[in-house]
Motif scaffolding. Structure first.
Motif, PDB file in Angstrom:
ATOM      1  N   PHE A 289       0.791  -1.231   0.000  1.00 11.43           N
ATOM      2  CA  PHE A 289       0.000   0.000   0.000  1.00 11.43           C
ATOM      3  C   PHE A 289       0.824   1.283   0.000  1.00 11.43           C
ATOM      4  O   PHE A 289       0.366   2.311  -0.494  1.00 11.43           O
ATOM      5  CB  PHE A 289      -0.926   0.024   1.229  1.00 11.43           C
ATOM      6  CG  PHE A 289      -1.782  -1.198   1.362  1.00 11.43           C
ATOM      7  CD1 PHE A 289      -2.792  -1.465   0.448  1.00 11.43           C
ATOM      8  CD2 PHE A 289      -1.565  -2.102   2.390  1.00 11.43           C
ATOM      9  CE1 PHE A 289      -3.576  -2.603   0.567  1.00 11.43           C
ATOM     10  CE2 PHE A 289      -2.355  -3.240   2.511  1.00 11.43           C
ATOM     11  CZ  PHE A 289      -3.354  -3.496   1.599  1.00 11.43           C
TER      12      PHE A 289
ATOM     13  N   SER B  62      -4.977   0.904  -6.619  1.00  2.85           N
ATOM     14  CA  SER B  62      -5.925   1.639  -5.788  1.00  2.85           C
ATOM     15  C   SER B  62      -6.746   2.599  -6.646  1.00  2.85           C
ATOM     16  O   SER B  62      -6.203   3.371  -7.438  1.00  2.85           O
ATOM     17  CB  SER B  62      -5.170   2.415  -4.706  1.00  2.85           C
ATOM     18  OG  SER B  62      -6.018   3.339  -4.061  1.00  2.85           O
TER      19      SER B  62
ATOM     20  N   THR C 257     -10.513   5.155  -6.553  1.00  2.00           N
ATOM     21  CA  THR C 257     -11.697   5.671  -5.879  1.00  2.00           C
ATOM     22  C   THR C 257     -12.370   6.691  -6.786  1.00  2.00           C
ATOM     23  O   THR C 257     -11.707   7.403  -7.540  1.00  2.00           O
ATOM     24  CB  THR C 257     -11.350   6.313  -4.519  1.00  2.00           C
ATOM     25  OG1 THR C 257     -12.552   6.773  -3.899  1.00  2.00           O
ATOM     26  CG2 THR C 257     -10.402   7.485  -4.678  1.00  2.00           C
TER      27      THR C 257
ATOM     28  N   ASP D 225     -15.181   8.479  -5.285  1.00  2.00           N
ATOM     29  CA  ASP D 225     -16.139   9.004  -4.315  1.00  2.00           C
ATOM     30  C   ASP D 225     -16.452  10.480  -4.542  1.00  2.00           C
ATOM     31  O   ASP D 225     -17.561  10.936  -4.281  1.00  2.00           O
ATOM     32  CB  ASP D 225     -15.599   8.824  -2.891  1.00  2.00           C
ATOM     33  CG  ASP D 225     -15.602   7.359  -2.465  1.00  2.00           C
ATOM     34  OD1 ASP D 225     -16.258   6.563  -3.143  1.00  2.00           O
ATOM     35  OD2 ASP D 225     -14.936   7.025  -1.476  1.00  2.00           O
TER      36      ASP D 225
ATOM     37  N   ALA E 288      -4.998   6.809  -4.427  1.00  2.00           N
ATOM     38  CA  ALA E 288      -5.397   7.542  -3.227  1.00  2.00           C
ATOM     39  C   ALA E 288      -5.164   6.732  -1.954  1.00  2.00           C
ATOM     40  O   ALA E 288      -4.811   7.283  -0.916  1.00  2.00           O
ATOM     41  CB  ALA E 288      -6.860   7.953  -3.321  1.00  2.00           C
ATOM     42  N   HIS E 289      -5.369   5.423  -2.023  1.00  2.00           N
ATOM     43  CA  HIS E 289      -5.281   4.580  -0.825  1.00  2.00           C
ATOM     44  C   HIS E 289      -4.252   3.462  -0.975  1.00  2.00           C
ATOM     45  O   HIS E 289      -4.191   2.572  -0.135  1.00  2.00           O
ATOM     46  CB  HIS E 289      -6.636   3.960  -0.516  1.00  2.00           C
ATOM     47  CG  HIS E 289      -7.756   4.952  -0.465  1.00  2.00           C
ATOM     48  ND1 HIS E 289      -7.800   5.969   0.452  1.00  2.00           N
ATOM     49  CD2 HIS E 289      -8.865   5.091  -1.234  1.00  2.00           C
ATOM     50  CE1 HIS E 289      -8.891   6.695   0.259  1.00  2.00           C
ATOM     51  NE2 HIS E 289      -9.550   6.187  -0.754  1.00  2.00           N
ATOM     52  N   GLY E 290      -3.468   3.503  -2.026  1.00  2.00           N
ATOM     53  CA  GLY E 290      -2.498   2.442  -2.250  1.00  2.00           C
ATOM     54  C   GLY E 290      -1.723   2.698  -3.526  1.00  2.00           C
ATOM     55  O   GLY E 290      -1.583   3.851  -3.971  1.00  2.00           O
TER      56      GLY E 290
END
Length: 225
Positions: A161, A201, A203, A205, A214-216
């Motif tokens: 990550f 990763s 997203t 949203d 954004a997250h990995g």
């Protein structure tokens, strides 16, 4: 009839049909006994769940076609890259070509692709500048492109990550058609941590705008050995 009454009616109908078939009945949810254990009367397990002998039919996976081909297709759809290799040297060459001079983490069963002793006990924050991490997965799932990784394979939980780009090595014959078959093959958990990873990763949203990383990891390459 209100929505609530309709939902409760459907639930009661399902419960009745399962009871007729030998599954859960209206009195199968047993409370704890006075000594703090679960009541195991009437075919319930030691944690209060029904212990039915009903066998579910096998999944029809014909629609998936060849599991390997479907897995590669899904990796592509998920914005990843799948590369078939015959030896570790091909992976070494790929890494040297794309990430020469960058900080790299290796955690695989191949001695030439494993430097985990240098960082597996390090402060995770010290890995923030890693460009590429290569880890080894247990199995892949054809229907969704997911890959199962354990804490032992990752060396550090943060490994897949914190890096910018991620590489995963899995064996071609480890790919199963569905998630149900993946869980069946994995059996009871025997490690402290595990994760399914499918693609880099992503997203969407915020305003339905797709953002990667954004997250990995921002990118994923899967080496199929």
């Amino acid at each position: 009839m209100s929505s609530r009454e309709e939902i409760l009616g459907r639930l009661e109908d399902v419960r009745g049909r399962m009871s007729d078939a030998g599954g859960i009945g209206t009195d199968d949810r047993r409370p704890m006994t006075g000594d703090g254990t679960w009541n195991t009367e009437n075919g319930t397990s030691d944690i209060g769940h029904p212990t039915s002998d009903i066998q579910l039919p096998p999944f029809n996976t014909a629609y998936l076609g060849d599991p390997l081909a479907k897995f590669k297709e899904l990796i592509d759809i998920l914005h990843g890259e799948a590369i078939e290799v015959s030896e570790g040297k091909e992976i070494e060459d790929y890494v040297s070509k794309h990430y020469s001079g960058k900080r790299i983490l290796f955690s695989t069963s191949l001695p030439e692709l494993n430097n985990s002793e240098e960082w597996k006990t390090a402060d995770p924050h010290s890995l923030e500048d890693v460009e590429f991490a290569l880890v080894e997965g247990t199995l892949g799932v054809a229907e969704n492109g997911a890959i199962w990784l354990t804490e032992e394979q990752l060396s550090q939980r943060v490994a897949p990550f914190i890096n910018q780009q991620l590489g995963i090595v899995i064996k071609k014959d480890s790919i199963v058609p569905t998630m149900a078959q993946a869980y069946e093959k994995l059996g009871e958990p025997n490690n402290g941590y595990g994760v399914f990873i499918a693609g880099p990763s992503k997203t969407a949203d915020i305003e339905q705008s797709l953002v990667t990383g954004a997250h990995g990891a921002r990118g994923l390459v899967v080496f199929l050995a």
